[in-house]
Design a protein around this motif. Structure first.
Motif, PDB file in Angstrom:
ATOM      1  N   GLY A  42       0.807  -1.219   0.000  1.00 48.16           N
ATOM      2  CA  GLY A  42       0.000   0.000   0.000  1.00 48.16           C
ATOM      3  C   GLY A  42       0.832   1.256   0.000  1.00 48.16           C
ATOM      4  N   GLY A  43       2.156   1.117  -0.038  1.00 54.10           N
ATOM      5  CA  GLY A  43       3.055   2.253  -0.004  1.00 54.10           C
ATOM      6  C   GLY A  43       3.629   2.441   1.390  1.00 54.10           C
ATOM      7  N   GLY A  44       4.354   3.510   1.560  1.00 51.19           N
ATOM      8  CA  GLY A  44       4.965   3.796   2.849  1.00 51.19           C
ATOM      9  C   GLY A  44       6.457   3.566   2.811  1.00 51.19           C
ATOM     10  N   PRO A  45       7.080   3.765   3.962  1.00 54.54           N
ATOM     11  CA  PRO A  45       8.538   3.644   4.011  1.00 54.54           C
ATOM     12  C   PRO A  45       8.995   2.195   3.904  1.00 54.54           C
ATOM     13  CG  PRO A  45       7.668   4.040   6.195  1.00 54.54           C
ATOM     14  CD  PRO A  45       6.514   4.154   5.249  1.00 54.54           C
ATOM     15  N   GLU A  46      10.196   2.033   3.404  1.00 52.22           N
ATOM     16  CA  GLU A  46      10.796   0.696   3.357  1.00 52.22           C
ATOM     17  C   GLU A  46      11.264   0.332   4.754  1.00 52.22           C
ATOM     18  OE1 GLU A  46      13.933   0.947   0.484  1.00 52.22           O
ATOM     19  OE2 GLU A  46      12.537   1.183  -1.175  1.00 52.22           O
ATOM     20  N   TRP A  47      11.350  -0.960   5.008  1.00 50.07           N
ATOM     21  CA  TRP A  47      11.944  -1.398   6.263  1.00 50.07           C
ATOM     22  C   TRP A  47      12.987  -2.458   5.964  1.00 50.07           C
ATOM     23  CZ3 TRP A  47       7.179  -3.369   4.810  1.00 50.07           C
ATOM     24  CH2 TRP A  47       7.002  -4.745   4.894  1.00 50.07           C
ATOM     25  N   ASP A  48      13.941  -2.557   6.873  1.00 48.81           N
ATOM     26  CA  ASP A  48      15.041  -3.499   6.721  1.00 48.81           C
ATOM     27  C   ASP A  48      14.707  -4.804   7.416  1.00 48.81           C
ATOM     28  OD1 ASP A  48      16.565  -1.613   5.374  1.00 48.81           O
ATOM     29  OD2 ASP A  48      17.495  -0.866   7.209  1.00 48.81           O
ATOM     30  N   CYS A  49      15.069  -5.881   6.771  1.00 47.27           N
ATOM     31  CA  CYS A  49      14.803  -7.207   7.302  1.00 47.27           C
ATOM     32  C   CYS A  49      16.041  -8.076   7.087  1.00 47.27           C
ATOM     33  CB  CYS A  49      13.596  -7.807   6.576  1.00 47.27           C
ATOM     34  SG  CYS A  49      13.078  -9.397   7.213  1.00 47.27           S
ATOM     35  N   PRO A  50      16.480  -8.774   8.130  1.00 49.38           N
ATOM     36  CA  PRO A  50      17.610  -9.682   7.931  1.00 49.38           C
ATOM     37  C   PRO A  50      17.237 -10.758   6.914  1.00 49.38           C
ATOM     38  CG  PRO A  50      17.026  -9.523  10.267  1.00 49.38           C
ATOM     39  CD  PRO A  50      15.972  -8.807   9.496  1.00 49.38           C
ATOM     40  N   PRO A  51      18.149 -11.131   6.041  1.00 47.15           N
ATOM     41  CA  PRO A  51      17.817 -12.092   4.979  1.00 47.15           C
ATOM     42  C   PRO A  51      17.284 -13.428   5.506  1.00 47.15           C
ATOM     43  CG  PRO A  51      20.147 -11.508   4.905  1.00 47.15           C
ATOM     44  CD  PRO A  51      19.521 -10.683   5.975  1.00 47.15           C
ATOM     45  N   GLU A  52      17.708 -13.832   6.690  1.00 46.24           N
ATOM     46  CA  GLU A  52      17.211 -15.097   7.237  1.00 46.24           C
ATOM     47  C   GLU A  52      15.763 -15.004   7.708  1.00 46.24           C
ATOM     48  OE1 GLU A  52      19.310 -12.928  10.598  1.00 46.24           O
ATOM     49  OE2 GLU A  52      19.809 -13.368   8.512  1.00 46.24           O
ATOM     50  N   SER A  53      15.215 -13.769   7.764  1.00 43.78           N
ATOM     51  CA  SER A  53      13.830 -13.575   8.189  1.00 43.78           C
ATOM     52  C   SER A  53      12.897 -13.252   7.033  1.00 43.78           C
ATOM     53  CB  SER A  53      13.762 -12.451   9.233  1.00 43.78           C
ATOM     54  OG  SER A  53      14.478 -12.808  10.386  1.00 43.78           O
ATOM     55  N   VAL A  54      13.379 -13.372   5.800  1.00 44.96           N
ATOM     56  CA  VAL A  54      12.579 -13.069   4.605  1.00 44.96           C
ATOM     57  C   VAL A  54      12.236 -14.373   3.902  1.00 44.96           C
ATOM     58  CG1 VAL A  54      12.558 -11.895   2.377  1.00 44.96           C
ATOM     59  CG2 VAL A  54      13.702 -10.847   4.312  1.00 44.96           C
ATOM     60  N   ARG A  55      10.955 -14.547   3.618  1.00 41.53           N
ATOM     61  CA  ARG A  55      10.486 -15.726   2.873  1.00 41.53           C
ATOM     62  C   ARG A  55       9.576 -15.266   1.738  1.00 41.53           C
ATOM     63  NH1 ARG A  55      13.908 -17.215   5.560  1.00 41.53           N
ATOM     64  NH2 ARG A  55      13.966 -18.809   7.161  1.00 41.53           N
ATOM     65  N   ALA A  56       9.572 -15.992   0.658  1.00 43.14           N
ATOM     66  CA  ALA A  56       8.660 -15.684  -0.449  1.00 43.14           C
ATOM     67  C   ALA A  56       7.229 -15.737   0.072  1.00 43.14           C
ATOM     68  CB  ALA A  56       8.853 -16.682  -1.583  1.00 43.14           C
ATOM     69  N   ALA A  57       6.424 -14.776  -0.323  1.00 42.12           N
ATOM     70  CA  ALA A  57       5.036 -14.721   0.121  1.00 42.12           C
ATOM     71  C   ALA A  57       4.215 -15.801  -0.575  1.00 42.12           C
ATOM     72  CB  ALA A  57       4.450 -13.345  -0.176  1.00 42.12           C
ATOM     73  N   PRO A  58       3.298 -16.443   0.162  1.00 39.30           N
ATOM     74  CA  PRO A  58       2.409 -17.410  -0.468  1.00 39.30           C
ATOM     75  C   PRO A  58       1.479 -16.711  -1.470  1.00 39.30           C
ATOM     76  CG  PRO A  58       2.108 -17.382   1.930  1.00 39.30           C
ATOM     77  CD  PRO A  58       3.087 -16.321   1.584  1.00 39.30           C
ATOM     78  N   LEU A  59       0.966 -17.458  -2.415  1.00 47.91           N
ATOM     79  CA  LEU A  59       0.141 -16.897  -3.485  1.00 47.91           C
ATOM     80  C   LEU A  59      -1.011 -16.046  -2.953  1.00 47.91           C
ATOM     81  CD1 LEU A  59      -0.501 -16.597  -6.454  1.00 47.91           C
ATOM     82  CD2 LEU A  59      -1.744 -18.757  -6.346  1.00 47.91           C
ATOM     83  N   GLY A  60      -1.697 -16.497  -1.925  1.00 45.20           N
ATOM     84  CA  GLY A  60      -2.814 -15.729  -1.370  1.00 45.20           C
ATOM     85  C   GLY A  60      -2.377 -14.361  -0.881  1.00 45.20           C
ATOM     86  N   GLU A  61      -1.218 -14.286  -0.242  1.00 44.75           N
ATOM     87  CA  GLU A  61      -0.683 -13.008   0.233  1.00 44.75           C
ATOM     88  C   GLU A  61      -0.294 -12.119  -0.939  1.00 44.75           C
ATOM     89  OE1 GLU A  61      -0.585 -11.703   3.200  1.00 44.75           O
ATOM     90  OE2 GLU A  61      -1.367 -13.478   4.204  1.00 44.75           O
ATOM     91  N   VAL A  62       0.259 -12.706  -1.973  1.00 41.57           N
ATOM     92  CA  VAL A  62       0.631 -11.939  -3.163  1.00 41.57           C
ATOM     93  C   VAL A  62      -0.613 -11.336  -3.803  1.00 41.57           C
ATOM     94  CG1 VAL A  62       1.601 -12.084  -5.500  1.00 41.57           C
ATOM     95  CG2 VAL A  62       2.727 -13.272  -3.604  1.00 41.57           C
ATOM     96  N   LEU A  63      -1.659 -12.114  -3.921  1.00 39.22           N
ATOM     97  CA  LEU A  63      -2.898 -11.603  -4.521  1.00 39.22           C
ATOM     98  C   LEU A  63      -3.490 -10.466  -3.699  1.00 39.22           C
ATOM     99  CD1 LEU A  63      -4.535 -14.953  -5.672  1.00 39.22           C
ATOM    100  CD2 LEU A  63      -3.401 -13.231  -7.091  1.00 39.22           C
ATOM    101  N   ARG A  64      -3.517 -10.611  -2.376  1.00 42.34           N
ATOM    102  CA  ARG A  64      -4.023  -9.530  -1.515  1.00 42.34           C
ATOM    103  C   ARG A  64      -3.173  -8.275  -1.666  1.00 42.34           C
ATOM    104  NH1 ARG A  64      -5.774 -13.867   1.473  1.00 42.34           N
ATOM    105  NH2 ARG A  64      -3.798 -14.304   2.493  1.00 42.34           N
ATOM    106  N   ALA A  65      -1.857  -8.436  -1.734  1.00 38.68           N
ATOM    107  CA  ALA A  65      -0.966  -7.293  -1.882  1.00 38.68           C
ATOM    108  C   ALA A  65      -1.194  -6.588  -3.217  1.00 38.68           C
ATOM    109  CB  ALA A  65       0.486  -7.749  -1.758  1.00 38.68           C
ATOM    110  N   ARG A  66      -1.376  -7.351  -4.276  1.00 41.86           N
ATOM    111  CA  ARG A  66      -1.624  -6.757  -5.595  1.00 41.86           C
ATOM    112  C   ARG A  66      -2.948  -5.993  -5.617  1.00 41.86           C
ATOM    113  NH1 ARG A  66       1.258  -5.300  -8.931  1.00 41.86           N
ATOM    114  NH2 ARG A  66       0.106  -5.982 -10.707  1.00 41.86           N
TER     115      ARG A  66
END
Length: 77
Positions: A42-66
Motif C-alpha cells: 500500500g506504499g509507505g517507508p521501506e523497512w530493513d529485514c535480515p535475509p534469514e527472516s525473509v520468505r517468499a510470500a504465499p500466493l494468497g498473500e501476493v494476490l491480496r498485496a496486488r
C-alpha cells in the motif's frame, strides 16, 4: 526487475515477501548492507529485514498485496 537474487532462498527483486518476524508482507526493493529492504504494497517507508527472516510470500498473500496496490492506484488523482 532484473531477476537478481540475494541468496539461495531469497525472493527476487520486485517479488513479494513475508517478514517472518512480524508477518508483514512487502515488495522486495533491494538490499542495503546485510539487510533486505521491503516496502508495504500500500506504499509507505521501506523497512530493513535480515535475509534469514525473509520468505517468499504465499500466493494468497501476493494476490491480496496486488489488490491493495491496484486499489491505491485507483484513488490517486
Amino acid at each position: 526487475m532484473s531477476g537478481e537474487r540475494f541468496g539461495e532462498d531469497a525472493p527476487e527483486l520486485g517479488s513479494f515477501a513475508v517478514d517472518i518476524r512480524d508477518g508483514r508482507v512487502g515488495r522486495v526493493m533491494g538490499r542495503v548492507g546485510l539487510y533486505v529492504q521491503l516496502r508495504a504494497s500500500g506504499g509507505g517507508p521501506e523497512w530493513d529485514c535480515p535475509p534469514e527472516s525473509v520468505r517468499a510470500a504465499p500466493l494468497g498473500e501476493v494476490l491480496r498485496a496486488r489488490v491493495r496496490e491496484v486499489n491505491r492506484e485507483g484513488r490517486l488523482p
